[in-house]
Design a protein around this motif. Structure first.
Motif, PDB file in Angstrom:
ATOM      1  N   LEU A   7      11.554 -26.507 -12.891  1.00 36.97           N
ATOM      2  CA  LEU A   7      10.087 -26.297 -12.226  1.00 36.97           C
ATOM      3  C   LEU A   7      10.158 -25.318 -11.316  1.00 36.97           C
ATOM      4  O   LEU A   7      11.242 -25.367 -10.205  1.00 36.97           O
ATOM      5  N   SER A   8       9.345 -24.355 -11.203  1.00 39.73           N
ATOM      6  CA  SER A   8       9.460 -23.144 -10.105  1.00 39.73           C
ATOM      7  C   SER A   8       8.293 -23.949  -9.144  1.00 39.73           C
ATOM      8  O   SER A   8       7.112 -23.581  -9.529  1.00 39.73           O
ATOM      9  N   LEU A   9       8.506 -24.311  -8.072  1.00 44.96           N
ATOM     10  CA  LEU A   9       7.369 -25.224  -7.076  1.00 44.96           C
ATOM     11  C   LEU A   9       6.503 -24.238  -6.811  1.00 44.96           C
ATOM     12  O   LEU A   9       5.185 -24.457  -6.612  1.00 44.96           O
ATOM     13  N   ALA A  10       6.701 -22.775  -6.664  1.00 46.59           N
ATOM     14  CA  ALA A  10       5.709 -21.657  -6.229  1.00 46.59           C
ATOM     15  C   ALA A  10       4.584 -21.655  -7.154  1.00 46.59           C
ATOM     16  O   ALA A  10       3.391 -21.198  -6.779  1.00 46.59           O
ATOM     17  N   TYR A  11       4.647 -22.094  -8.380  1.00 44.23           N
ATOM     18  CA  TYR A  11       3.645 -22.124  -9.529  1.00 44.23           C
ATOM     19  C   TYR A  11       2.548 -23.154  -9.112  1.00 44.23           C
ATOM     20  O   TYR A  11       1.611 -23.289  -9.932  1.00 44.23           O
ATOM     21  N   TYR A  12       2.852 -24.182  -8.172  1.00 44.20           N
ATOM     22  CA  TYR A  12       2.042 -25.284  -8.151  1.00 44.20           C
ATOM     23  C   TYR A  12       1.499 -25.268  -6.889  1.00 44.20           C
ATOM     24  O   TYR A  12       1.900 -26.346  -5.857  1.00 44.20           O
ATOM     25  N   THR A  37      17.330 -22.441  -4.982  1.00 40.80           N
ATOM     26  CA  THR A  37      16.261 -21.549  -4.782  1.00 40.80           C
ATOM     27  C   THR A  37      16.682 -20.087  -5.389  1.00 40.80           C
ATOM     28  O   THR A  37      17.675 -19.909  -5.871  1.00 40.80           O
ATOM     29  N   SER A  38      15.780 -19.262  -5.637  1.00 39.07           N
ATOM     30  CA  SER A  38      16.220 -17.696  -5.836  1.00 39.07           C
ATOM     31  C   SER A  38      16.744 -17.095  -4.607  1.00 39.07           C
ATOM     32  O   SER A  38      16.667 -17.827  -3.595  1.00 39.07           O
ATOM     33  N   ALA A  39      17.256 -15.852  -4.773  1.00 42.70           N
ATOM     34  CA  ALA A  39      17.842 -15.200  -3.726  1.00 42.70           C
ATOM     35  C   ALA A  39      16.578 -14.694  -2.872  1.00 42.70           C
ATOM     36  O   ALA A  39      15.436 -14.399  -3.261  1.00 42.70           O
ATOM     37  N   VAL A  50       7.590  -9.123  -6.520  1.00 41.01           N
ATOM     38  CA  VAL A  50       8.374  -9.315  -5.406  1.00 41.01           C
ATOM     39  C   VAL A  50       9.326 -10.849  -5.954  1.00 41.01           C
ATOM     40  O   VAL A  50       8.645 -11.704  -5.976  1.00 41.01           O
ATOM     41  N   SER A  51      10.438 -10.317  -5.797  1.00 37.49           N
ATOM     42  CA  SER A  51      11.420 -11.527  -6.492  1.00 37.49           C
ATOM     43  C   SER A  51      12.892 -11.056  -5.947  1.00 37.49           C
ATOM     44  O   SER A  51      13.124 -10.070  -5.310  1.00 37.49           O
ATOM     45  N   SER A  52      13.817 -11.918  -6.599  1.00 38.18           N
ATOM     46  CA  SER A  52      15.201 -11.383  -6.215  1.00 38.18           C
ATOM     47  C   SER A  52      15.722 -10.535  -7.406  1.00 38.18           C
ATOM     48  O   SER A  52      15.100 -10.416  -8.441  1.00 38.18           O
ATOM     49  N   PHE A  53      16.795  -9.801  -7.090  1.00 34.22           N
ATOM     50  CA  PHE A  53      17.319  -8.517  -7.761  1.00 34.22           C
ATOM     51  C   PHE A  53      17.978  -9.150  -9.058  1.00 34.22           C
ATOM     52  O   PHE A  53      18.260  -8.171 -10.041  1.00 34.22           O
ATOM     53  N   ASP A  54      18.148 -10.179  -9.259  1.00 34.36           N
ATOM     54  CA  ASP A  54      18.628 -10.535 -10.668  1.00 34.36           C
ATOM     55  C   ASP A  54      17.904 -10.255 -11.905  1.00 34.36           C
ATOM     56  O   ASP A  54      18.336  -9.914 -12.815  1.00 34.36           O
ATOM     57  N   VAL A  55      16.496 -10.263 -11.781  1.00 36.46           N
ATOM     58  CA  VAL A  55      15.618  -9.852 -12.741  1.00 36.46           C
ATOM     59  C   VAL A  55      15.569  -8.462 -13.152  1.00 36.46           C
ATOM     60  O   VAL A  55      15.076  -8.036 -14.270  1.00 36.46           O
ATOM     61  N   LEU A  56      16.225  -7.625 -12.232  1.00 34.35           N
ATOM     62  CA  LEU A  56      16.444  -5.938 -12.569  1.00 34.35           C
ATOM     63  C   LEU A  56      16.832  -5.913 -13.780  1.00 34.35           C
ATOM     64  O   LEU A  56      16.721  -5.185 -14.468  1.00 34.35           O
ATOM     65  N   VAL A  67      12.589 -16.815  -0.196  1.00 35.28           N
ATOM     66  CA  VAL A  67      13.263 -17.522  -1.514  1.00 35.28           C
ATOM     67  C   VAL A  67      12.261 -18.310  -2.360  1.00 35.28           C
ATOM     68  O   VAL A  67      11.192 -18.830  -1.561  1.00 35.28           O
ATOM     69  N   TYR A  68      12.373 -18.391  -3.480  1.00 34.40           N
ATOM     70  CA  TYR A  68      11.505 -19.377  -4.345  1.00 34.40           C
ATOM     71  C   TYR A  68      12.279 -20.728  -4.630  1.00 34.40           C
ATOM     72  O   TYR A  68      13.310 -20.665  -5.188  1.00 34.40           O
ATOM     73  N   PRO A  69      11.590 -21.692  -4.277  1.00 37.01           N
ATOM     74  CA  PRO A  69      12.139 -23.032  -4.473  1.00 37.01           C
ATOM     75  C   PRO A  69      12.179 -23.363  -5.895  1.00 37.01           C
ATOM     76  O   PRO A  69      11.017 -23.184  -6.593  1.00 37.01           O
ATOM     77  N   PHE A  70      13.037 -24.040  -6.450  1.00 36.10           N
ATOM     78  CA  PHE A  70      12.997 -24.760  -7.673  1.00 36.10           C
ATOM     79  C   PHE A  70      13.707 -26.038  -7.761  1.00 36.10           C
ATOM     80  O   PHE A  70      14.328 -26.458  -7.054  1.00 36.10           O
ATOM     81  N   ALA A  71      13.155 -27.059  -8.861  1.00 36.55           N
ATOM     82  CA  ALA A  71      13.601 -28.253  -8.810  1.00 36.55           C
ATOM     83  C   ALA A  71      13.776 -28.740 -10.317  1.00 36.55           C
ATOM     84  O   ALA A  71      13.037 -28.110 -11.188  1.00 36.55           O
ATOM     85  N   THR A  76      18.280 -15.508 -17.841  1.00 34.28           N
ATOM     86  CA  THR A  76      18.058 -15.609 -16.480  1.00 34.28           C
ATOM     87  C   THR A  76      18.798 -16.700 -15.620  1.00 34.28           C
ATOM     88  O   THR A  76      19.137 -17.466 -16.298  1.00 34.28           O
ATOM     89  N   PHE A  77      18.975 -16.537 -14.325  1.00 34.01           N
ATOM     90  CA  PHE A  77      19.750 -17.545 -13.626  1.00 34.01           C
ATOM     91  C   PHE A  77      19.227 -18.979 -13.745  1.00 34.01           C
ATOM     92  O   PHE A  77      20.121 -19.954 -13.886  1.00 34.01           O
ATOM     93  N   PRO A  78      17.859 -19.272 -13.853  1.00 36.63           N
ATOM     94  CA  PRO A  78      17.440 -21.078 -14.325  1.00 36.63           C
ATOM     95  C   PRO A  78      18.229 -21.420 -15.444  1.00 36.63           C
ATOM     96  O   PRO A  78      18.493 -22.526 -15.388  1.00 36.63           O
ATOM     97  N   LEU A 115       1.181  -6.238  -6.567  1.00 39.01           N
ATOM     98  CA  LEU A 115       2.281  -6.727  -7.028  1.00 39.01           C
ATOM     99  C   LEU A 115       2.335  -8.078  -7.100  1.00 39.01           C
ATOM    100  O   LEU A 115       1.706  -8.941  -6.588  1.00 39.01           O
ATOM    101  N   ARG A 116       3.168  -8.616  -8.411  1.00 35.68           N
ATOM    102  CA  ARG A 116       3.160 -10.003  -8.876  1.00 35.68           C
ATOM    103  C   ARG A 116       4.032 -10.757  -8.009  1.00 35.68           C
ATOM    104  O   ARG A 116       5.447 -10.244  -7.513  1.00 35.68           O
ATOM    105  N   ALA A 117       3.562 -11.957  -7.493  1.00 38.42           N
ATOM    106  CA  ALA A 117       4.412 -12.610  -6.923  1.00 38.42           C
ATOM    107  C   ALA A 117       3.840 -14.242  -7.007  1.00 38.42           C
ATOM    108  O   ALA A 117       2.847 -14.268  -7.807  1.00 38.42           O
ATOM    109  N   PRO A 163       3.526 -16.464 -13.131  1.00 37.72           N
ATOM    110  CA  PRO A 163       5.098 -16.908 -13.327  1.00 37.72           C
ATOM    111  C   PRO A 163       5.878 -15.753 -13.817  1.00 37.72           C
ATOM    112  O   PRO A 163       5.251 -14.697 -14.368  1.00 37.72           O
ATOM    113  N   MET A 164       7.197 -15.714 -13.563  1.00 39.96           N
ATOM    114  CA  MET A 164       7.907 -14.935 -13.889  1.00 39.96           C
ATOM    115  C   MET A 164       7.809 -14.312 -15.445  1.00 39.96           C
ATOM    116  O   MET A 164       8.013 -13.133 -15.764  1.00 39.96           O
ATOM    117  N   SER A 165       7.697 -15.485 -16.213  1.00 46.08           N
ATOM    118  CA  SER A 165       7.714 -15.264 -17.676  1.00 46.08           C
ATOM    119  C   SER A 165       6.600 -14.442 -18.096  1.00 46.08           C
ATOM    120  O   SER A 165       6.518 -13.907 -19.134  1.00 46.08           O
TER     121      SER A 165
END
Ligand code: 3IO
Length: 333
Positions: free
Chosen positions: A88-93, A141-143, A202-208, A227-231, A37-39, A164-166, A185-187
């Motif tokens: 870190l995916s910030l949306a999980y916190y 961020t994700s797309a 609901v996420s970006s198309f890379d995960v397809l 978009v989902y923010p990452f740090a 995956t992209f991260p 729907l998972r988000a 989480p995505m995982s």
């Protein structure tokens, strides 16, 4: 005999030097989603650049797929030194990172590179106190997010009651649209899709492609959600202990890495969608202009909710939002 002694001394010195170099600086880097995956792709690129630019003085040992730290204990694990670095995916916190979550608002980013650069600049300008206990190495961020589902979403009405998972703000948008957002989480998403706990995500198309969701989610609806923010954060004491030139190398990479990751993902999401059409004949569904307008109207209250949260955390929310939108306009120009 003398020559042999000299040769042995040289050999001993060489071994000692390389042992010191090896013991010198190896940084561990934890990531939660699978290696493809992209991260994790950006993590490997960062590793390669750091090892090259420090001429091997620093080596980076990467741990994808939650093998060292998982999505929910990433920050704590880095702060306690279980890993030197973590993604870190910030949306999980929820509620924990109000300043940086500004890029998770429904402001219609169309470019991941732009979103990632905006996020980085906001970080540099605001130096949010909720990240003061760690060294921030980069952000991205994700797309833009779309719906990937087992059943076709032909109109917005088809979202009614659909699980729907988000994560993050998208959960609330889904609620406003009558769907049932399920936060995780995505995982954890492959298992939830498999078991039928959710009927899509609901996420970006890379995960397809990277999570092979195209196989189970044959319908992709273009929704242009946030978009989902990452740090990427590093243990502060560990960073402070590094030689000055290494610190500078890592600092210099911060913005560059954000741009690189954004560009990579912009390019990759189109490839992943093309791959999904070819391999699984997935169908791409388009909503009407009126439906896009409805999504926008039904997302508006999120901005107010975010402002309230950011204000409570001590930020000038209007200024922060205005700065973010100005940066977005600047990079989009
Ligand atoms: C994401 C998270 C992990 C791996 C690949 C990914 N592509 C898009 C995202 C964003 C997302 O849905 C999330 O949960 O952070």
């Amino acid at each position: 005999m003398k020559r042999l002694l000299t040769a042995m001394t040289v050999l001993a010195l060489v071994c000692l030097t390389s042992a010191v170099a090896m013991a010198g600086t190896t940084l561990t880097y934890a990531n939660f989603p699978p290696a493809q995956t992209f991260p994790c792709v950006q993590m490997e690129r960062w590793k390669t650049e750091v090892e090259k630019r420090t001429e091997g003085a620093v080596s980076v040992q990467t741990f994808p797929g939650s093998t060292l730290l998982g999505p929910k204990n990433m920050m704590r694990g880095v702060m306690t030194g279980q890993a030197d670095i973590g993604c870190l995916s910030l949306a999980y916190y929820p509620g924990v990172y109000p300043a940086m979550s500004v890029v998770n608002l429904p402001v219609a980013f169309t470019s991941t590179e732009v979103a990632s650069l905006v996020m980085w600049d906001i970080f540099v300008k605001y130096q949010p106190k909720e990240m003061k206990n760690v060294k921030v190495l980069t952000m991205f961020t994700s797309a833009p997010s779309h719906v990937m589902s087992k059943k076709p979403i032909k109109t917005l009405a088809d979202l009614e009651g659909l699980e729907l998972r988000a994560s993050g703000t998208i959960l609330q948008i889904l609620q406003n649209l009558g769907a049932q957002g399920v936060g995780m989480p995505m995982s954890q998403t492959p298992e939830a899709l498999q078991k039928g706990v959710v009927n899509g995500l609901v996420s970006s198309f890379d995960v397809l492609k990277d999570m092979n969701f195209a196989e189970i989610c044959r319908y992709e609806t273009i929704t242009n959600l946030p978009v989902y923010p990452f740090a990427v954060v590093m243990n502060k004491a560990r960073f402070d202990s590094l030689p000055e030139d290494v610190k500078k190398t890592l600092d210099d990479l911060g913005r560059e890495q954000a741009a690189w990751t954004g560009r990579y993902l912009d390019d990759y999401t189109s490839q992943a969608l093309a791959w999904s059409k070819e391999k699984y004949q997935v169908e791409v569904l388009e909503l009407t202009d009126a439906e896009h307008a409805e999504i926008k109207t039904k997302s508006a209250d999120l901005v107010e909710a975010w402002k309230e949260q950011a204000t409570k955390a001590g930020y000038d929310a209007d200024a922060l939002l205005a700065d973010m939108l100005a940066l977005k306009a600047k990079y989009e120009a």
